[in-house]
Scaffold this motif. Structure first.
Motif, PDB file in Angstrom:
ATOM      1  N   THR A  83      -3.248   3.723  -2.156  1.00 33.54           N
ATOM      2  CA  THR A  83      -3.661   2.448  -2.733  1.00 33.54           C
ATOM      3  C   THR A  83      -3.291   1.296  -1.810  1.00 33.54           C
ATOM      4  O   THR A  83      -2.423   1.420  -0.949  1.00 33.54           O
ATOM      5  CB  THR A  83      -2.985   2.202  -4.095  1.00 33.54           C
ATOM      6  OG1 THR A  83      -1.577   2.052  -3.896  1.00 33.54           O
ATOM      7  CG2 THR A  83      -3.272   3.322  -5.074  1.00 33.54           C
ATOM      8  N   ALA A  93     -13.302   6.089  -5.405  1.00 36.61           N
ATOM      9  CA  ALA A  93     -12.381   4.948  -5.319  1.00 36.61           C
ATOM     10  C   ALA A  93     -12.368   4.246  -6.668  1.00 36.61           C
ATOM     11  O   ALA A  93     -13.311   4.367  -7.456  1.00 36.61           O
ATOM     12  CB  ALA A  93     -12.818   3.975  -4.228  1.00 36.61           C
ATOM     13  N   TRP A 112     -11.434   0.244  -8.032  1.00 35.02           N
ATOM     14  CA  TRP A 112     -11.146  -1.132  -7.630  1.00 35.02           C
ATOM     15  C   TRP A 112     -10.755  -1.933  -8.866  1.00 35.02           C
ATOM     16  O   TRP A 112     -11.318  -1.707  -9.945  1.00 35.02           O
ATOM     17  CB  TRP A 112     -12.382  -1.781  -6.997  1.00 35.02           C
ATOM     18  CG  TRP A 112     -12.721  -1.211  -5.661  1.00 35.02           C
ATOM     19  CD1 TRP A 112     -13.421  -0.065  -5.409  1.00 35.02           C
ATOM     20  CD2 TRP A 112     -12.382  -1.758  -4.387  1.00 35.02           C
ATOM     21  NE1 TRP A 112     -13.543   0.120  -4.060  1.00 35.02           N
ATOM     22  CE2 TRP A 112     -12.912  -0.905  -3.410  1.00 35.02           C
ATOM     23  CE3 TRP A 112     -11.680  -2.901  -3.990  1.00 35.02           C
ATOM     24  CZ2 TRP A 112     -12.758  -1.145  -2.049  1.00 35.02           C
ATOM     25  CZ3 TRP A 112     -11.536  -3.151  -2.642  1.00 35.02           C
ATOM     26  CH2 TRP A 112     -12.072  -2.267  -1.680  1.00 35.02           C
ATOM     27  N   TRP A 163       0.845  -1.181   0.000  1.00 34.95           N
ATOM     28  CA  TRP A 163       0.000   0.000   0.000  1.00 34.95           C
ATOM     29  C   TRP A 163       0.877   1.225   0.000  1.00 34.95           C
ATOM     30  O   TRP A 163       2.003   1.202   0.471  1.00 34.95           O
ATOM     31  CB  TRP A 163      -1.043   0.007   1.101  1.00 34.95           C
ATOM     32  CG  TRP A 163      -0.580  -0.077   2.502  1.00 34.95           C
ATOM     33  CD1 TRP A 163      -0.214  -1.198   3.181  1.00 34.95           C
ATOM     34  CD2 TRP A 163      -0.439   0.992   3.424  1.00 34.95           C
ATOM     35  NE1 TRP A 163       0.131  -0.889   4.453  1.00 34.95           N
ATOM     36  CE2 TRP A 163       0.005   0.449   4.629  1.00 34.95           C
ATOM     37  CE3 TRP A 163      -0.658   2.351   3.339  1.00 34.95           C
ATOM     38  CZ2 TRP A 163       0.247   1.230   5.753  1.00 34.95           C
ATOM     39  CZ3 TRP A 163      -0.423   3.120   4.461  1.00 34.95           C
ATOM     40  CH2 TRP A 163       0.021   2.554   5.635  1.00 34.95           C
ATOM     41  N   LEU A 216      -6.956   2.019   5.134  1.00 34.59           N
ATOM     42  CA  LEU A 216      -6.178   1.148   4.244  1.00 34.59           C
ATOM     43  C   LEU A 216      -5.943  -0.220   4.886  1.00 34.59           C
ATOM     44  O   LEU A 216      -5.998  -1.243   4.206  1.00 34.59           O
ATOM     45  CB  LEU A 216      -4.848   1.792   3.867  1.00 34.59           C
ATOM     46  CG  LEU A 216      -4.917   2.973   2.905  1.00 34.59           C
ATOM     47  CD1 LEU A 216      -3.529   3.553   2.688  1.00 34.59           C
ATOM     48  CD2 LEU A 216      -5.546   2.592   1.578  1.00 34.59           C
ATOM     49  N   ARG A 223      -4.032   9.897  -3.276  1.00 35.33           N
ATOM     50  CA  ARG A 223      -4.701   8.743  -3.878  1.00 35.33           C
ATOM     51  C   ARG A 223      -4.075   7.438  -3.369  1.00 35.33           C
ATOM     52  O   ARG A 223      -3.540   6.644  -4.134  1.00 35.33           O
ATOM     53  CB  ARG A 223      -4.643   8.797  -5.399  1.00 35.33           C
ATOM     54  CG  ARG A 223      -5.320  10.001  -5.989  1.00 35.33           C
ATOM     55  CD  ARG A 223      -5.261   9.964  -7.488  1.00 35.33           C
ATOM     56  NE  ARG A 223      -5.798  11.206  -8.048  1.00 35.33           N
ATOM     57  CZ  ARG A 223      -5.963  11.396  -9.325  1.00 35.33           C
ATOM     58  NH1 ARG A 223      -5.670  10.460 -10.188  1.00 35.33           N
ATOM     59  NH2 ARG A 223      -6.459  12.536  -9.752  1.00 35.33           N
ATOM     60  N   TRP A 251      -6.693  -4.710  -6.197  1.00 39.67           N
ATOM     61  CA  TRP A 251      -6.098  -3.411  -5.941  1.00 39.67           C
ATOM     62  C   TRP A 251      -7.214  -2.402  -5.760  1.00 39.67           C
ATOM     63  O   TRP A 251      -8.256  -2.519  -6.392  1.00 39.67           O
ATOM     64  CB  TRP A 251      -5.228  -3.056  -7.138  1.00 39.67           C
ATOM     65  CG  TRP A 251      -4.634  -1.688  -7.189  1.00 39.67           C
ATOM     66  CD1 TRP A 251      -3.411  -1.324  -6.731  1.00 39.67           C
ATOM     67  CD2 TRP A 251      -5.201  -0.512  -7.778  1.00 39.67           C
ATOM     68  NE1 TRP A 251      -3.187   0.010  -7.001  1.00 39.67           N
ATOM     69  CE2 TRP A 251      -4.274   0.523  -7.634  1.00 39.67           C
ATOM     70  CE3 TRP A 251      -6.429  -0.253  -8.408  1.00 39.67           C
ATOM     71  CZ2 TRP A 251      -4.519   1.811  -8.096  1.00 39.67           C
ATOM     72  CZ3 TRP A 251      -6.683   1.034  -8.863  1.00 39.67           C
ATOM     73  CH2 TRP A 251      -5.726   2.048  -8.711  1.00 39.67           C
ATOM     74  N   MET A 252      -6.987  -1.424  -4.908  1.00 37.41           N
ATOM     75  CA  MET A 252      -7.952  -0.324  -4.795  1.00 37.41           C
ATOM     76  C   MET A 252      -7.206   0.967  -4.519  1.00 37.41           C
ATOM     77  O   MET A 252      -6.123   0.960  -3.945  1.00 37.41           O
ATOM     78  CB  MET A 252      -9.017  -0.599  -3.733  1.00 37.41           C
ATOM     79  CG  MET A 252      -8.594  -0.533  -2.291  1.00 37.41           C
ATOM     80  SD  MET A 252      -8.504   1.129  -1.572  1.00 37.41           S
ATOM     81  CE  MET A 252     -10.121   1.751  -1.953  1.00 37.41           C
ATOM     82  N   GLN A 253      -7.825   2.052  -4.971  1.00 37.34           N
ATOM     83  CA  GLN A 253      -7.282   3.393  -4.769  1.00 37.34           C
ATOM     84  C   GLN A 253      -8.374   4.283  -4.206  1.00 37.34           C
ATOM     85  O   GLN A 253      -9.493   4.290  -4.709  1.00 37.34           O
ATOM     86  CB  GLN A 253      -6.809   3.956  -6.101  1.00 37.34           C
ATOM     87  CG  GLN A 253      -6.433   5.427  -6.051  1.00 37.34           C
ATOM     88  CD  GLN A 253      -6.176   5.959  -7.438  1.00 37.34           C
ATOM     89  OE1 GLN A 253      -5.164   5.668  -8.026  1.00 37.34           O
ATOM     90  NE2 GLN A 253      -7.119   6.731  -7.965  1.00 37.34           N
ATOM     91  N   GLU A 256      -2.908  -3.163  -2.369  1.00 35.98           N
ATOM     92  CA  GLU A 256      -3.001  -4.308  -3.270  1.00 35.98           C
ATOM     93  C   GLU A 256      -2.616  -5.569  -2.515  1.00 35.98           C
ATOM     94  O   GLU A 256      -1.654  -5.569  -1.750  1.00 35.98           O
ATOM     95  CB  GLU A 256      -2.086  -4.137  -4.477  1.00 35.98           C
ATOM     96  CG  GLU A 256      -2.189  -5.306  -5.446  1.00 35.98           C
ATOM     97  CD  GLU A 256      -1.368  -5.102  -6.708  1.00 35.98           C
ATOM     98  OE1 GLU A 256      -0.171  -4.771  -6.580  1.00 35.98           O
ATOM     99  OE2 GLU A 256      -1.926  -5.280  -7.805  1.00 35.98           O
TER     100      GLU A 256
END
Length: 168
Positions: A13, A101, A103, A3, A148, A11, A119-121, A15
């Motif tokens: 993230t 977000a 994804w 992350w 997170l 931003r 993964w996400m942001q 993963e």
């Protein structure tokens, strides 16, 4: 698990990856059936396709209903922004031009099975987390870090569920 980012504007993230002893087609069948996701998620309660869509395709939209003990219940509309069968499924939450977000699931054949990454942001658009940051701007980095970590745990659990089902 990886992350990055400490502030919402960065931003941030997260993963998580796992290897699954199943071919990409088997894993894809699970990942691309977003109506299965509430059974495998800690927060997501339901998913409903919009505009007559019945499966993912770029531009297809769906409503997700979620619940979290600190944030309550909420509903978001997402739009599929990337779709490559047996490879990538990504969606933007709320406005695709300024999502709250993004994804993404990414599949890759590896060692006779499939590497699956989720993964996400966060951001750049405002989200439920933005209200908490507005109330306590001096705690922004801690708020983002805690969220997170929650996403990391949730994604890890989701990938474990997908792995279990794909390998059954």
């Amino acid at each position: 698990m990886e992350w990055t980012g400490a502030r919402y504007a960065d931003r941030p993230t997260v993963e998580v990856r796992t290897w699954i002893d199943a071919p990409p087609a088997t894993v894809w069948a699970l990942v691309s059936d977003i109506e299965l996701m509430p059974d495998m998620s800690e927060e997501l309660r339901s998913v409903t396709w919009l505009d007559g869509a019945a499966r993912p395709a770029v531009g297809a939209r769906f409503v997700g209903r979620s619940e979290h003990e600190a944030f309550g219940t909420w509903e978001t509309t997402s739009q599929v922004i990337e779709y490559v069968p047996e490879s990538v499924l990504a969606w933007a939450v709320q406005d695709p031009a300024e999502p709250s977000a993004v994804w993404r699931f990414r599949l890759r054949p590896e060692d006779g099975g499939t590497e699956l990454a989720q993964w996400m942001q966060l951001g750049p658009g405002r989200s439920g987390l933005s209200a908490a940051i507005d109330r306590m701007p001096e705690k922004e980095q801690k708020i983002v870090f805690v969220r997170l970590r929650e996403f990391e745990r949730s994604i890890t659990a989701t990938l474990a569920q997908i792995k279990r089902r794909a390998e059954a």
